[in-house]
Design a protein around this motif. Sequence first.
Motif, PDB file in Angstrom:
ATOM      1  N   ILE A 373       0.834  -1.199   0.000  1.00  0.00           N
ATOM      2  CA  ILE A 373       0.000   0.000   0.000  1.00  0.00           C
ATOM      3  C   ILE A 373       0.872   1.254   0.000  1.00  0.00           C
ATOM      4  N   LEU A 374       1.891   1.276   0.864  1.00  0.00           N
ATOM      5  CA  LEU A 374       2.787   2.439   0.918  1.00  0.00           C
ATOM      6  C   LEU A 374       3.501   2.643  -0.421  1.00  0.00           C
ATOM      7  N   THR A 375       3.924   1.534  -1.017  1.00  0.00           N
ATOM      8  CA  THR A 375       4.585   1.635  -2.326  1.00  0.00           C
ATOM      9  C   THR A 375       3.637   2.182  -3.384  1.00  0.00           C
ATOM     10  N   ALA A 376       2.387   1.725  -3.363  1.00  0.00           N
ATOM     11  CA  ALA A 376       1.403   2.203  -4.332  1.00  0.00           C
ATOM     12  C   ALA A 376       1.160   3.703  -4.176  1.00  0.00           C
ATOM     13  N   LEU A 377       1.058   4.171  -2.926  1.00  0.00           N
ATOM     14  CA  LEU A 377       0.868   5.600  -2.694  1.00  0.00           C
ATOM     15  C   LEU A 377       2.052   6.406  -3.226  1.00  0.00           C
ATOM     16  N   LYS A 378       3.251   5.896  -3.004  1.00  0.00           N
ATOM     17  CA  LYS A 378       4.442   6.593  -3.512  1.00  0.00           C
ATOM     18  C   LYS A 378       4.468   6.598  -5.043  1.00  0.00           C
ATOM     19  N   GLU A 379       4.108   5.474  -5.644  1.00  0.00           N
ATOM     20  CA  GLU A 379       4.136   5.390  -7.106  1.00  0.00           C
ATOM     21  C   GLU A 379       3.199   6.405  -7.745  1.00  0.00           C
ATOM     22  N   VAL A 380       2.025   6.583  -7.154  1.00  0.00           N
ATOM     23  CA  VAL A 380       1.091   7.561  -7.720  1.00  0.00           C
ATOM     24  C   VAL A 380       1.633   8.979  -7.549  1.00  0.00           C
ATOM     25  N   GLU A 381       2.152   9.279  -6.370  1.00  0.00           N
ATOM     26  CA  GLU A 381       2.725  10.613  -6.148  1.00  0.00           C
ATOM     27  C   GLU A 381       3.848  10.893  -7.142  1.00  0.00           C
ATOM     28  N   ASP A 382       4.751   9.933  -7.320  1.00  0.00           N
ATOM     29  CA  ASP A 382       5.866  10.129  -8.253  1.00  0.00           C
ATOM     30  C   ASP A 382       5.368  10.296  -9.680  1.00  0.00           C
ATOM     31  N   ALA A 383       4.377   9.483 -10.058  1.00  0.00           N
ATOM     32  CA  ALA A 383       3.871   9.563 -11.429  1.00  0.00           C
ATOM     33  C   ALA A 383       3.204  10.905 -11.693  1.00  0.00           C
ATOM     34  N   LEU A 384       2.440  11.414 -10.723  1.00  0.00           N
ATOM     35  CA  LEU A 384       1.813  12.724 -10.883  1.00  0.00           C
ATOM     36  C   LEU A 384       2.866  13.828 -10.994  1.00  0.00           C
ATOM     37  N   GLY A 385       3.894  13.751 -10.156  1.00  0.00           N
ATOM     38  CA  GLY A 385       4.949  14.759 -10.208  1.00  0.00           C
ATOM     39  C   GLY A 385       5.724  14.723 -11.507  1.00  0.00           C
ATOM     40  N   ASN A 386       6.063  13.517 -11.985  1.00  0.00           N
ATOM     41  CA  ASN A 386       6.800  13.402 -13.237  1.00  0.00           C
ATOM     42  C   ASN A 386       5.988  13.911 -14.418  1.00  0.00           C
ATOM     43  N   SER A 387       4.691  13.625 -14.403  1.00  0.00           N
ATOM     44  CA  SER A 387       3.843  14.061 -15.500  1.00  0.00           C
ATOM     45  C   SER A 387       3.784  15.582 -15.580  1.00  0.00           C
ATOM     46  N   ALA A 388       3.594  16.248 -14.454  1.00  0.00           N
ATOM     47  CA  ALA A 388       3.532  17.708 -14.453  1.00  0.00           C
ATOM     48  C   ALA A 388       4.880  18.323 -14.828  1.00  0.00           C
ATOM     49  N   ARG A 389       5.963  17.757 -14.318  1.00  0.00           N
ATOM     50  CA  ARG A 389       7.293  18.309 -14.605  1.00  0.00           C
ATOM     51  C   ARG A 389       7.648  18.175 -16.079  1.00  0.00           C
ATOM     52  N   ASP A 390       7.424  16.979 -16.657  1.00  0.00           N
ATOM     53  CA  ASP A 390       7.803  16.761 -18.052  1.00  0.00           C
ATOM     54  C   ASP A 390       6.950  17.576 -19.014  1.00  0.00           C
ATOM     55  N   LEU A 391       5.703  17.873 -18.623  1.00  0.00           N
ATOM     56  CA  LEU A 391       4.873  18.745 -19.463  1.00  0.00           C
ATOM     57  C   LEU A 391       5.477  20.137 -19.546  1.00  0.00           C
ATOM     58  N   ARG A 392       5.924  20.661 -18.419  1.00  0.00           N
ATOM     59  CA  ARG A 392       6.567  21.995 -18.425  1.00  0.00           C
ATOM     60  C   ARG A 392       7.862  21.959 -19.224  1.00  0.00           C
ATOM     61  N   HIS A 393       8.638  20.897 -19.040  1.00  0.00           N
ATOM     62  CA  HIS A 393       9.915  20.810 -19.759  1.00  0.00           C
ATOM     63  C   HIS A 393       9.698  20.722 -21.261  1.00  0.00           C
TER      64      HIS A 393
END
Length: 472
Positions: A373-393
């Motif tokens: 469960i903890l890993t799943a929560l981290k994976e979603v947070e990381d995926a959301l952050g990467n998506s927003a960052r790469d869109l700006r880049h």
Amino acid sequence: MRSNPAPFILALALAGCTLSEPLVRPDIDIPAQWAEVSRGADTEALSPRWWQDFSSPRLERLIEAAFTGNPDLRIQGERVIQAGLALTGSRASLFPALDLSANSGWNRSDSGDRGDNGHNVISERKSSSLNLSTSYEIDLWGRIAASVSGSEASLNANRHDFDAARLSLAASVATTYFQYLTSQEQLRIATENLLITERVLKIVDVRYRNGAVSALDLSRQQTAVLTQRAQIEPLEVQVRQTRTALAILTGQPPQTFALDDEALAALTVPEVTASQPAELLLRRPDLAASEARLSAATADIVVARAELFPRISLSASGGLTSEFLFSLADPANTVSISSALVQNIFDGGKRRAQVDIARSHQRELVETYRKNILTALKEVEDALGNSARDLRHEDNQRQILAEAGRSLHLAELRYQEGAADLLTVLDAQRTRFSAQEQLAQLRLARLNDAVNLYKVLGGGWEMPPTGDTAQP
């Protein structure tokens, strides 16, 4: 039963003493919201066929081919089938066992002794029999029922594992296909840049022949051409290797696998967001598999505890016996009914140790579930952050590429007019080439970000209805 009713009375008295064990879940405070800001449609709109959101018919065909031909997915499907058959075997223990036997034989013996008439005494016997027997164990403590429940939970875990493998396979096919298109795009860029460096080389060569530049400028531009040409072959190899990787994922021979041409820029990058974090527990098949295994471990505790208590079994048999060969003429009949109670007195603590082992296994799975469960929560947070960052880049990189193209064009014009040196042109070339490469990589990153978001959010998966034991 009339002669010895005690076991049956005891069985009826204890029928309500079924053992039970509570299902223990990990104690985790699920956050109410995600830390990263998400964009796009709500998770409720996620489709189980999420790959269609990329607007690539070729990708759809590849994923469908992988679902039918991938060896790893087929292996996982066979494990589901095996778990279903194991459940069938467990359920059979709830019913009486019925056996039918038949035999017929002839026996002749010569004792070697002579009788009163001086001849050997010979005996001969013929017999035929037919027997029907049944046996049944009274499930006093719920041991058999718990075993069935454990098999059902194991089946559900294997089914969820299959769904997780299917989701992972679709994501692997998508990311590999995107890498294939990116490699093709990089090859196209490298070929285009080679043409640019060769065009500049012709200009340098003309100016060198007219004495306007030195041999050093000519040598520098020739080096640039050779460097750019050397980059093409590794990219061609990368395209071939990525195509063969797709062939393996779809279960096809690499030698005959072919792909239609499709531009990387033609793909759509879908926008995906996550709803409440608590809903993640119901939308990821790997988390559902962890909970199912925890249920199976709980059932194992009940089975181990029931082994500490007595067992009562009932049996009955009836048969026909005849003194004829292959015939039941004039048969004698027999009927028997019996009951048995078995209670272990001493085993050196073996059964008690099995209970402790089962409880330890349950605690292990609780911690495994909590970790997942903890890993799943981290994976979603990381995926959301990467998506927003790469869109700006990507947006910034498009502006950089546009400016780099203008700089190269102006540098070439000034070099032709003698207002700039070759180093300025070479630097403008490298800047534009690097900007093109970075933009292709960022496009790939955004596509992979979308795939990863679909994957970590469960890809539109939903928990099957209770009692649904359909197999893939």
